[in-house]
Write a protein that holds these residues in place. Structure first.
Motif, short mmCIF file in Angstrom:
data_model
loop_
_atom_site.label_atom_id
_atom_site.label_comp_id
_atom_site.label_asym_id
_atom_site.label_seq_id
_atom_site.Cartn_x
_atom_site.Cartn_y
_atom_site.Cartn_z
N SER A 275 0.84 -1.20 0.00
CA SER A 275 0.00 0.00 0.00
C SER A 275 0.88 1.25 0.00
O SER A 275 2.06 1.21 0.33
CB SER A 275 -0.90 0.01 1.23
OG SER A 275 -0.15 0.32 2.38
N ILE A 276 0.24 2.34 -0.35
CA ILE A 276 0.92 3.64 -0.30
C ILE A 276 1.35 3.96 1.12
O ILE A 276 2.32 4.68 1.33
CB ILE A 276 0.02 4.74 -0.92
CG1 ILE A 276 0.79 6.04 -1.15
CG2 ILE A 276 -1.19 5.00 -0.04
CD1 ILE A 276 1.72 6.01 -2.29
N GLN A 277 0.65 3.40 2.10
CA GLN A 277 0.98 3.65 3.50
C GLN A 277 2.40 3.21 3.85
O GLN A 277 3.08 3.85 4.65
CB GLN A 277 -0.04 2.99 4.43
CG GLN A 277 -1.44 3.58 4.33
CD GLN A 277 -1.46 5.09 4.47
OE1 GLN A 277 -0.80 5.66 5.33
NE2 GLN A 277 -2.22 5.75 3.63
N LEU B 283 12.61 3.07 1.42
CA LEU B 283 11.85 3.75 0.39
C LEU B 283 12.30 3.31 -1.00
O LEU B 283 11.48 3.04 -1.88
CB LEU B 283 11.97 5.27 0.54
CG LEU B 283 11.18 6.11 -0.45
CD1 LEU B 283 9.68 5.84 -0.33
CD2 LEU B 283 11.49 7.59 -0.23
N LYS B 284 13.61 3.21 -1.19
CA LYS B 284 14.14 2.77 -2.48
C LYS B 284 13.66 1.36 -2.81
O LYS B 284 13.23 1.09 -3.94
CB LYS B 284 15.67 2.81 -2.47
CG LYS B 284 16.24 4.20 -2.55
CD LYS B 284 17.76 4.17 -2.54
CE LYS B 284 18.35 5.55 -2.67
NZ LYS B 284 19.82 5.55 -2.70
N LEU B 285 13.72 0.47 -1.85
CA LEU B 285 13.26 -0.91 -2.08
C LEU B 285 11.77 -0.94 -2.43
O LEU B 285 11.36 -1.65 -3.36
CB LEU B 285 13.52 -1.78 -0.86
CG LEU B 285 14.98 -2.14 -0.59
CD1 LEU B 285 15.11 -2.87 0.75
CD2 LEU B 285 15.52 -3.01 -1.73
N GLN C 181 11.32 0.59 -5.93
CA GLN C 181 11.89 -0.25 -6.99
C GLN C 181 10.97 -1.42 -7.28
O GLN C 181 10.83 -1.84 -8.43
CB GLN C 181 13.29 -0.72 -6.60
CG GLN C 181 14.32 0.38 -6.71
CD GLN C 181 15.66 0.01 -6.08
OE1 GLN C 181 15.81 -1.02 -5.44
NE2 GLN C 181 16.64 0.89 -6.27
N ALA C 182 10.32 -1.94 -6.25
CA ALA C 182 9.38 -3.05 -6.43
C ALA C 182 8.07 -2.59 -7.06
O ALA C 182 7.40 -3.36 -7.75
CB ALA C 182 9.10 -3.72 -5.08
N ASN C 183 7.70 -1.33 -6.84
CA ASN C 183 6.44 -0.78 -7.34
C ASN C 183 6.64 0.66 -7.81
O ASN C 183 6.17 1.60 -7.17
CB ASN C 183 5.37 -0.79 -6.23
CG ASN C 183 5.04 -2.19 -5.79
OD1 ASN C 183 4.45 -2.95 -6.54
ND2 ASN C 183 5.44 -2.54 -4.58
#
Length: 143
Positions: A2-4, A18-20, A23-25
């Motif tokens: 989720s965006i949360q 945040l990067k992970l 990168q996944a989404n």
């Protein structure tokens, strides 16, 4: 995801997480939170995050000119967060100016030129606290 989870990483200033997550989404970079503000990750970072996260989001293609439901963009949100009291907010402001944000540049250019007539025609300025109010939009900034 989720965006949360992205907002939580931003709030905690956890750039590796945040990067992970992004990168996944990668499409989540432009997603809006479903709360009353409907912030994107960058809009949220303008309010709560350190400069590194803010800069990284822009480097990944986050739109620094997007607005929230009230019409506030990242420049507005950065200014609302009392730029004069926070080094990270000042760094964000300087970065936005480098990218071409215009409001603050316009105000400071008029002040620098000493064009009091043009300045007072559009803006109400309190020099003691350096508050600025735009006559046209009634937006209010504190520096």
């Amino acid at each position: 995801m989720s965006i949360q989870a992205i907002f939580q990483a931003i709030k905690q200033n956890d750039l590796p997480a945040l990067k992970l997550l992004l990168q996944a989404n990668p499409n989540m970079l432009h997603e809006r939170n479903k709360d009353s503000f409907q912030y994107t990750p960058l809009l949220y970072a303008a309010v709560v995050a350190d400069f590194d996260i803010f800069e990284w989001l822009i480097s990944q293609g986050a739109d620094w000119q997007t607005t929230d439901v009230d019409g506030d963009n990242v420049l507005d949100l950065t200014l609302f967060c009392h730029v004069n009291t926070n080094a990270h907010q000042r760094a964000k402001l300087a970065y936005l100016l480098k990218l071409g944000a215009t409001f603050v540049h316009e105000v400071f250019e008029l002040i620098y030129q000493g064009d009091q007539e043009a300045l007072s025609a559009r803006y109400v300025i309190n020099p003691e606290a350096f508050n600025v109010q735009d006559h046209n939009s009634n937006n209010y900034w504190h520096y």
